[in-house]
Design an enzyme around this catalytic site. Structure first.
Site, PDB file in Angstrom:
ATOM      1  N   CYS A 173       0.054   1.988   6.962  1.00  0.00           N
ATOM      2  CA  CYS A 173       0.552   0.834   6.911  1.00  0.00           C
ATOM      3  C   CYS A 173       0.592   0.180   5.868  1.00  0.00           C
ATOM      4  O   CYS A 173      -0.120   0.607   4.454  1.00  0.00           O
ATOM      5  CB  CYS A 173      -1.005   0.130   7.495  1.00  0.00           C
ATOM      6  SG  CYS A 173      -2.542  -0.140   6.866  1.00  0.00           S
ATOM      7  N   CYS A 198       0.440  -1.175   0.177  1.00  0.00           N
ATOM      8  CA  CYS A 198      -0.500   0.025   0.253  1.00  0.00           C
ATOM      9  C   CYS A 198       0.619   1.513  -0.073  1.00  0.00           C
ATOM     10  O   CYS A 198       0.484   2.233  -0.757  1.00  0.00           O
ATOM     11  CB  CYS A 198      -1.109  -0.554   1.171  1.00  0.00           C
ATOM     12  SG  CYS A 198      -2.067  -1.545   0.989  1.00  0.00           S
ATOM     13  N   HIS A 214      -8.768   3.500  -1.953  1.00  0.00           N
ATOM     14  CA  HIS A 214      -7.488   3.035  -1.367  1.00  0.00           C
ATOM     15  C   HIS A 214      -6.885   2.905  -3.090  1.00  0.00           C
ATOM     16  O   HIS A 214      -6.718   1.404  -2.570  1.00  0.00           O
ATOM     17  CB  HIS A 214      -7.054   2.156  -0.632  1.00  0.00           C
ATOM     18  CG  HIS A 214      -5.995   2.035  -0.009  1.00  0.00           C
ATOM     19  ND1 HIS A 214      -4.940   2.329  -0.407  1.00  0.00           N
ATOM     20  CD2 HIS A 214      -6.023   0.936   0.139  1.00  0.00           C
ATOM     21  CE1 HIS A 214      -3.723   1.685   0.066  1.00  0.00           C
ATOM     22  NE2 HIS A 214      -4.730   0.477   0.519  1.00  0.00           N
TER      23      HIS A 214
END
Length: 388
Positions: free
Chosen positions: A374, A90, A344
């Site tokens: 994270c 991510c 996202h």
């Protein structure tokens, strides 16, 4: 002494829902559009770009065979401009920012673009691990070491919620607040300076410009949040308190002081600190808490010195635990909404959040901003910037 690194442009597409308004866009073409927009907004000659670092998580299908290079070839940049594709899960394009800044700070480059692209519609999550039956990217040596059959971000998020004592009602309230803040940001035009409009075709066959994040639930309510089914009947997280599957791309241009003077560029921000840490891969998503501690210590700062924070809302317990751990002011967190409302787009989220952070610092007249998220494997990046 290290050179200074400056952000001179930061932009992003508006997010598209899975199967939504950006479903017709090839991820390479989305990436090319933000590269072109970033170069134009920076005012730097295309042939001055020395490298392009592109984050992408699902490097399969249309995002395989070096999507970063393909983004350059599809853009207006000269073909002589090199590129590299990176995967820090991510945090891929946040790491792209940090690699770009390190290249500038080392004095080896003067103009580098950090970017990210991800079509989660056209290249679904998990595409990259569809391999011969019986194979697994996590070998028995790691599974035995940690006593698991695999690592799960969702399970990690539930572990965090349990550790910090968060109830479902608290998570729902956080998720609703994300949508409310995103609605206000759109209504006040806060995203206009950062968004690169993309032409789309509507279901009715008409041409339109996509420039508003599609994931925002304009009808979000406490009752609606409470009615969403739990993802685990013994847990507290729902799809409404998790980040949205999203299509999108984003980019930042990072330059040296020499480039500022040579090309007459106007800096948006100076990069103050670059930190990356790693920890428990099972709980996995708690590392931003400890990475923030290290970043602030290295920068000689306290959390109260920071005017705005962007903490990726992968799952609601992550930024909620971050707030508890750091003692940060909730009013400074994800002030325009986060991934629960805005989405996202995996490899594109790092430069997306930086675009929002830098522009909002300018809008509010704040000085320092901190971004963290994270990442799979128990990793976290932290980037601190100073508005100029």
């Amino acid at each position: 002494m290290a050179e200074a690194a400056y952000i001179v442009a930061a932009c992003r597409t508006a997010g598209g829902r899975r199967g939504g308004r950006l479903a017709g866009w090839h991820p390479v073409d989305m990436g090319a559009k933000v590269l072109d927009a970033a170069v134009e907004r920076a005012g730097v000659p295309g042939d001055a770009v020395e490298d392009v670092i592109v984050g992408c998580v699902s490097q399969a299908g249309e995002q395989s065979l070096h999507v970063g290079r393909h983004c350059v070839l599809a853009s207006n940049l000269p073909e002589k401009v090199p590129a590299v594709t990176i995967d820090r899960q991510c945090g891929s394009s946040q790491q792209a920012i940090q690699f770009a800044a390190q290249a500038v700070m080392s004095g080896t480059m003067d103009v580098v673009i950090a970017a990210g692209t991800e079509s989660m519609t056209r290249v679904p999550m998990g595409s990259a691990v569809r391999s011969p039956e019986g194979s697994n990217p996590i070998p028995p040596s790691i599974q035995d070491k940690y006593g698991v059959k695999g690592f799960s971000q969702f399970k990690g998020a539930e572990m965090i919620a349990k550790k910090w004592g968060f109830k479902r009602e608290q998570l729902d309230a956080f998720g609703l607040n994300s949508h409310e803040k995103a609605q206000q940001a759109v209504n006040e035009g806060r995203f206009e300076d950062e968004i690169v409009p993309l032409e789309i075709e509507t279901p009715e066959g008409e041409k339109a410009m996509h420039k508003v994040d599609e994931g925002i639930r304009w009808d979000a309510s406490a009752e609606g949040m409470a009615g969403v089914k739990l993802l685990d009947e013994n847990g507290v997280i729902t799809a409404a308190t998790s980040s949205q599957i999203t299509d999108g791309a984003s980019a930042c241009v990072i330059v040296s002081e020499r480039a500022l003077k040579q090309y007459g560029l106007t800096p948006l921000a100076r990069i103050v600190n670059l930190t990356v840490t790693a920890g428990d891969p099972v709980v996995m998503l708690e590392e931003p808490l400890f990475a923030t501690d290290k970043a602030l210590e290295r920068a000689g700062m306290k959390i109260g010195d920071i005017d705005l924070y962007e903490v990726n809302e992968a799952f609601a317990p992550v930024p909620m635990a971050w707030l508890e751990h750091t003692g940060a002011d909730p009013e400074k967190l994800n002030v325009n909404g986060g991934a629960i409302a805005l989405g996202h787009p995996l490899g594109a989220t790092g430069t997306k959040l930086m675009s929002t952070l830098v522009h909002e610092l300018h809008r509010r007249g704040g000085k320092y901003g901190l971004q963290t998220m994270c990442e799979g494997g128990g990793i976290a990046n932290v980037t601190i910037v100073e508005r100029l």
